[in-house]
Enzyme design. Structure first.
Site, PDB file in Angstrom:
ATOM      1  N   SER A 293      -5.420   4.684   3.432  1.00 19.23           N
ATOM      2  CA  SER A 293      -4.874   5.760   3.563  1.00 19.23           C
ATOM      3  C   SER A 293      -3.776   5.572   2.431  1.00 19.23           C
ATOM      4  O   SER A 293      -3.885   5.561   1.152  1.00 19.23           O
ATOM      5  CB  SER A 293      -4.053   5.845   4.803  1.00 19.23           C
ATOM      6  OG  SER A 293      -3.222   4.764   5.241  1.00 19.23           O
ATOM      7  N   ASP A 304      -7.172   7.159 -11.480  1.00 20.07           N
ATOM      8  CA  ASP A 304      -7.501   8.351 -12.168  1.00 20.07           C
ATOM      9  C   ASP A 304      -6.676   8.694 -13.352  1.00 20.07           C
ATOM     10  O   ASP A 304      -7.137   9.222 -14.166  1.00 20.07           O
ATOM     11  CB  ASP A 304      -7.349   9.229 -11.079  1.00 20.07           C
ATOM     12  CG  ASP A 304      -8.442   9.476 -10.197  1.00 20.07           C
ATOM     13  OD1 ASP A 304      -9.414   8.639 -10.307  1.00 20.07           O
ATOM     14  OD2 ASP A 304      -8.407  10.548  -9.540  1.00 20.07           O
ATOM     15  N   LYS A 318      -9.902   6.383   4.341  1.00 21.09           N
ATOM     16  CA  LYS A 318      -9.095   6.920   5.129  1.00 21.09           C
ATOM     17  C   LYS A 318      -8.110   8.096   4.273  1.00 21.09           C
ATOM     18  O   LYS A 318      -7.167   7.795   3.873  1.00 21.09           O
ATOM     19  CB  LYS A 318      -8.254   6.264   5.840  1.00 21.09           C
ATOM     20  CG  LYS A 318      -7.615   6.536   7.285  1.00 21.09           C
ATOM     21  CD  LYS A 318      -6.500   7.725   6.979  1.00 21.09           C
ATOM     22  CE  LYS A 318      -5.940   8.004   8.388  1.00 21.09           C
ATOM     23  NZ  LYS A 318      -4.735   9.088   8.156  1.00 21.09           N
TER      24      LYS A 318
END
Length: 542
Positions: A293, A304, A318
């Site tokens: 998470s 990214d 998650k």
């Protein structure tokens, strides 16, 4: 009060407050009045007509759970007690007497009083044994750890009357401790791993994590930190907003960190509000299959945005955002309202079948059985799962979790069966506590600072012999001499780290244990390559 020896944390879901307005929620209820009336009639019929007595409260709770179980794996209901236990670690503090402790047989042993906390202020010392609270004996009575904690905790300003036994003092000591707010730290460790290379391990993303993180960064930069190893192994999550704040400290103003999107919740973006405090130095993020998470938000953003190198194994996966719905009695529903996505558009949530939580819970075991955790060649991605990073246009993969740039296999042979059984029977922890309790003063005198301890201290053979003997009494024996010989080096290192933790704190524990950590070694290798700023362009991650 907190247990210093609980190094594994329970799963902590993300509490992202994506609030509906009261008007929109009322509108939904009006639209579904027929279904709600049907549910209400069923509940009233069972309560009024069923052949046996029923617990109406439990009936309603079971009904709520039944509905949520048919949805995704992370929508859930918790009772008032469960809600308090779950949210307390993320709130950053609780109210109590302020000691770090462990249980030696049936007695609470103070490992360290919390610095400047209520117990330290009245003179309670490391090594003290708390044997009574408010005229109630808590030692020698087989009282559960949870019950002992309940008696020691209490509202701020109330008094805990403690009865204490101290080594070297014949008489029992009595202390009145005024309970206060006790901080819960989410940064497990922060220290200089090597000259110029800092190390920070975040255990969870709580309400205070960002402030703790900045304090740790300031401390390490004052010691000459240029590059950072950010350890998110076993980090099971926390607050979405906190994760975004921490990630933002590595990014430029306006850089996208994460966005959420759901059926009833419009897309919401989280961007770095300003240039972060650490935008130049190199970063290596360590993750494993238990990183989930909020930890995946930070990892996905840095990967990214081509800001850091990710080392380890594919994360948990998650990527569902829960909205907490507080109920009048203190219970809570955490209802999934959106997915969250990394800047490149990857949905981190791994696939699941609604209502089939058993299969979902088996995912990590299935990964192990498939060889994904131990062999890079066992990892395959479909072309449809390819995404591209935003600045260097490297290929990364979706499909659930964050796949690292550099794979480090799980070493399933590191701990022998013999070592695991000694740990499971608490032999290692108990004998370590006894050793530190008996030698605390002499160890502190001989090693006044940790650097000297780390270089010079060697675990005495007598402690190892005691552990082996105590294990044998409990039926724990090595299969043969070879298994014992393989166990001893890691056992020595673990004991040295545990002793350092009890004399100092968790940073010292990790400073010793990380010297034999494969992921940390890989991070150091990458950072030793001059000119390396980020992961190289690759076509496929392994």
């Amino acid at each position: 009060m907190q247990s210093k020896h609980n190094t594994f944390r329970p799963f902590l879901p993300i509490f992202a407050l994506l609030l509906f307005s009261q008007a929109s929620l009322s509108q939904i209820l009006i639209q579904d009045e027929g279904a709600l009336r049907k549910l209400s009639i069923a509940e009233m019929a069972i309560k009024s007509l069923y052949v046996d007595d029923v617990d109406e409260q439990k009936l309603v709770e079971d009904g709520i759970r039944g509905m949520l179980e048919k949805l995704d794996p992370h929508s859930s209901y918790t009772t008032p007690k469960e809600t308090k236990q779950m949210t307390e670690p993320l709130n950053g503090s609780f109210e109590g007497i302020g000691v770090q402790f462990n249980m030696v047989e049936d007695t609470l042993l103070v490992i360290q009083p919390v610095s400047n906390g209520p117990s330290e202020k009245v003179g309670i010392l490391a090594g003290d044994r708390i044997v009574g609270v408010n005229d109630t004996a808590i030692a020698g009575v087989k009282m559960s750890k949870e019950e002992i904690m309940r008696r020691l905790r209490g509202p701020k300003g109330t008094i805990a009357h403690l009865k204490i036994v101290r080594q070297g003092i014949r008489d029992t000591l009595f202390f009145d401790v005024k309970r206060d707010k006790i901080p819960v730290h989410s940064i497990d460790a922060a220290y200089m791993l090597r000259p110029g290379i800092g190390y920070i391990r975040i255990g969870a993303f709580s309400a205070t994590t960002h402030d703790e993180f900045l304090e740790s960064m300031d401390k390490l930069q004052a010691q000459g930190m240029k590059d950072l190893v950010l350890d998110l192994q076993e980090n099971s999550g926390g607050y979405l907003q906190t994760a975004a704040k921490v990630a933002g400290e590595f990014l430029q103003a306006g850089d996208l960190i994460v966005y959420t999107d759901g059926r009833r919740v419009p897309r919401q973006e989280y961007r770095a509000p300003a240039d972060g405090r650490f935008t130049q130095g190199r970063i290596v993020v360590l993750v494993d299959q238990f990183s989930a998470s909020a930890a995946e938000i930070v990892t996905g953003a840095l990967q990214d945005q081509d800001r850091g190198m990710v080392v380890g194994r594919r994360t948990f996966g998650k990527g569902l955002v829960q909205r907490p719905i507080d109920l009048p009695d203190g219970s809570m529903i955490r209802l999934t309202v959106a997915h969250y996505y990394t800047p490149s558009g990857r949905c981190i949530q791994k696939p699941y079948e609604k209502g089939n939580k058993r299969s979902y819970d088996r995912d990590l075991m299935d990964r192990l059985n498939r060889g994904e955790l131990t062999n890079a060649d066992s990892i395959h991605f479909a072309d449809s799962l390819k995404f591209t990073t935003l600045k260097e246009h490297r290929t990364v993969y979706g499909g659930g979790g964050i796949m690292p740039d550099y794979f480090v296999p799980l070493d399933t042979t590191r701990f022998t069966r013999y070592h695991r059984e000694l740990a499971a029977k608490s032999v290692i922890i108990q004998q370590n506590l006894r050793f530190v309790d008996n030698h605390r003063n002499s160890l502190k005198a001989q090693y006044p600072d940790f650097g000297q301890f780390k270089q010079q201290f060697e675990v005495p053979q007598s402690l190892l012999d005691t552990i082996l003997q105590e294990g044998e009494k409990l039926g724990v024996k090595p299969h043969d001499e070879a298994e014992q010989l393989k166990t001893l080096p890691l056992l020595r290192m673990q004991l040295k780290a545990l002793i350092a933790r009890d004399l100092w704190d968790m940073s010292e524990y990790y400073s010793i244990m990380n010297e034999d950590n494969d992921m940390v070694r890989r991070a150091l290798e990458l950072l030793s390559q001059k000119g390396t700023k980020r992961a190289p362009k690759t076509k496929k991650k392994k």
